[in-house]
Design a protein around this motif. Structure first.
Motif, PDB file in Angstrom:
ATOM      1  N   TYR A 120      41.272  32.920  37.360  1.00  0.00           N
ATOM      2  CA  TYR A 120      41.306  34.277  37.904  1.00  0.00           C
ATOM      3  C   TYR A 120      42.607  34.547  38.664  1.00  0.00           C
ATOM      4  O   TYR A 120      43.205  35.610  38.519  1.00  0.00           O
TER       5      TYR A 120
ATOM      6  N   SER B  34      33.369  38.042  32.100  1.00  0.00           N
ATOM      7  CA  SER B  34      32.977  36.971  33.022  1.00  0.00           C
ATOM      8  C   SER B  34      31.584  36.451  32.689  1.00  0.00           C
ATOM      9  O   SER B  34      31.360  35.238  32.654  1.00  0.00           O
TER      10      SER B  34
ATOM     11  N   TYR C  86      31.525  31.807  37.003  1.00  0.00           N
ATOM     12  CA  TYR C  86      31.936  32.976  36.217  1.00  0.00           C
ATOM     13  C   TYR C  86      30.876  34.069  36.253  1.00  0.00           C
ATOM     14  O   TYR C  86      31.195  35.263  36.361  1.00  0.00           O
TER      15      TYR C  86
ATOM     16  N   GLY D 219      31.191  37.871  37.589  1.00  0.00           N
ATOM     17  CA  GLY D 219      30.848  38.978  36.720  1.00  0.00           C
ATOM     18  C   GLY D 219      29.854  39.936  37.337  1.00  0.00           C
ATOM     19  O   GLY D 219      29.969  41.164  37.184  1.00  0.00           O
TER      20      GLY D 219
END
Length: 372
Positions: free
Chosen positions: A30, A59, A306, A310
């Motif tokens: 990221y 994500s 992740y 997200g």
């Protein structure tokens, strides 16, 4: 030699290192390359809601596919978005209607599903000699090793503290060296006032559906280039990372699973996700865990991280983006030292193929770009 997929008993003491390796991998992903997604969204003129949906879809998709593949095959199969694909999209998104871009994402994803089901790519991967694969991987990772020290010209205090701290920790407690560097860096940044998280307010991301449209222009200018760039720039080195660390998992289910995931998430803005290469090397080697059979925990942890990003969309992703680039590059380089050293040792270990492996390493490190 292939790593066996035996399920070993997991103790609480086995969790720290793979989880920290996963966290560093996610931070590097990221913090290092996700800015390309924001740039692509800006180039396309996307609304904040569409941008948040893009972040949500990619994500969540990366997290779920990576966690499932890691659990299913008991290997650290780290997935990520297509970084070269995102860089490519910045140049084409302004000229193609967004609905047609979404249609191109679907066609590209379908191509990966069909390629995975055909088994052709796995046969190509297996034809590459180990020395060549290791030389290629070492050449890809070399830039990150160099950048670990190159940032000293920008922020000598930060880089000096991190490198010195890593050296001391490696001497007295090598097992916790990278953990200590991560904590040391965060505390130093907060103490120097170089990062401030107080202004970031978390809010849930909402997926936004975009009806796909199909055109010959989008097929030729978006779908096919995205497919080729992702296959050569992500899947190939990503599979070589797994092979280099002894994991013999077939490329076929990885291509199929990530292709299906990309297919499902494309209408919400996801451009493509795939097996990771550079950030995967942080999780596949001994630095993640001494026992190869327990490194899959890093894949599960990456999936969780992740998915968390997200859920909160662009607000949580911003936390990583605001970290100084020097910190990200130094952290990545130190975390990848073992992978770089191991790849070079493998590449140059075979006397008969040493020169070929060396040429591969040097040619890859040169980072030559031809015909765009």
């Amino acid at each position: 030699m292939k790593t066996t997929a035996l399920t070993l008993p997991i103790k609480s003491s086995d969790l720290l290192h793979p989880i920290v390796a996963a966290l560093i991998s996610v931070i590097v992903n990221y913090g290092g390359t996700f800015i390309l997604v924001f740039q692509g969204a800006k180039a396309a003129g996307l609304s904040p809601e569409q941008t948040a949906s893009w972040i949500w879809s990619i994500s969540i998709g990366v997290g779920v596919t990576g966690a499932w593949l890691s659990y299913r095959y008991r290997a650290p199969i780290i997935t990520a978005w297509s970084t070269p694909g995102a860089a490519f999209l910045i140049t084409v998104l302004p000229d193609v209607p967004y609905g047609e871009v979404i249609g191109a994402y679907l066609l590209s994803a379908l191509g990966f599903v069909l390629l995975g089901l055909s088994g052709c790519f796995e046969r190509v991967v297996r034809l590459i000699p180990p020395g060549i694969a290791a030389g290629l991987l070492a050449g890809i990772l070399l830039r990150f090793g160099v950048d670990a020290f190159g940032g000293a010209s920008v922020d000598p205090l930060l880089v000096g503290v991190l490198v010195l701290g890593y050296g001391l920790l490696r001497r007295f407690t090598a097992r916790y060296a990278i953990v200590g560097v991560l904590l040391m860096g965060i505390l130093l940044l907060l103490g120097l006032g170089q990062v401030n998280f107080s202004g970031v307010a978390l809010s849930l991301a909402e997926p936004l559906w975009t009806t796909p449209q199909f055109s010959l222009k989008a097929l030729l200018s978006v779908a096919i280039p995205l497919f080729v760039i992702t296959l050569t720039g992500q899947y190939m080195p990503g599979m070589l990372v797994l092979r280099n660390d002894g994991y013999g998992t077939s490329a076929n289910p990885i291509l199929t699973a990530t292709g299906l995931g990309s297919l499902l998430m494309a209408p919400f803005g996801s451009h493509a996700f795939n097996v990771a290469a550079i950030t995967a090397a942080i999780c596949t080697g001994p630095q993640a865990h001494e026992e190869p059979g327990k490194r899959y925990i890093a894949g599960l942890a990456c999936g969780v991280f992740y998915v968390l990003v997200g859920i909160f969309g662009s607000t949580l992703a911003t936390l990583f983006v605001i970290l100084p680039a020097t910190f990200i590059s130094t952290l990545a380089g130190l975390a990848l030292l073992g992978a770089i050293g191991g790849s070079l040792a493998t590449a140059l270990g075979d006397v008969r193929g040493r020169e070929t492996a060396l040429i591969t390493f040097l040619a890859t490190a040169a980072n030559v770009t031809l015909w765009g």
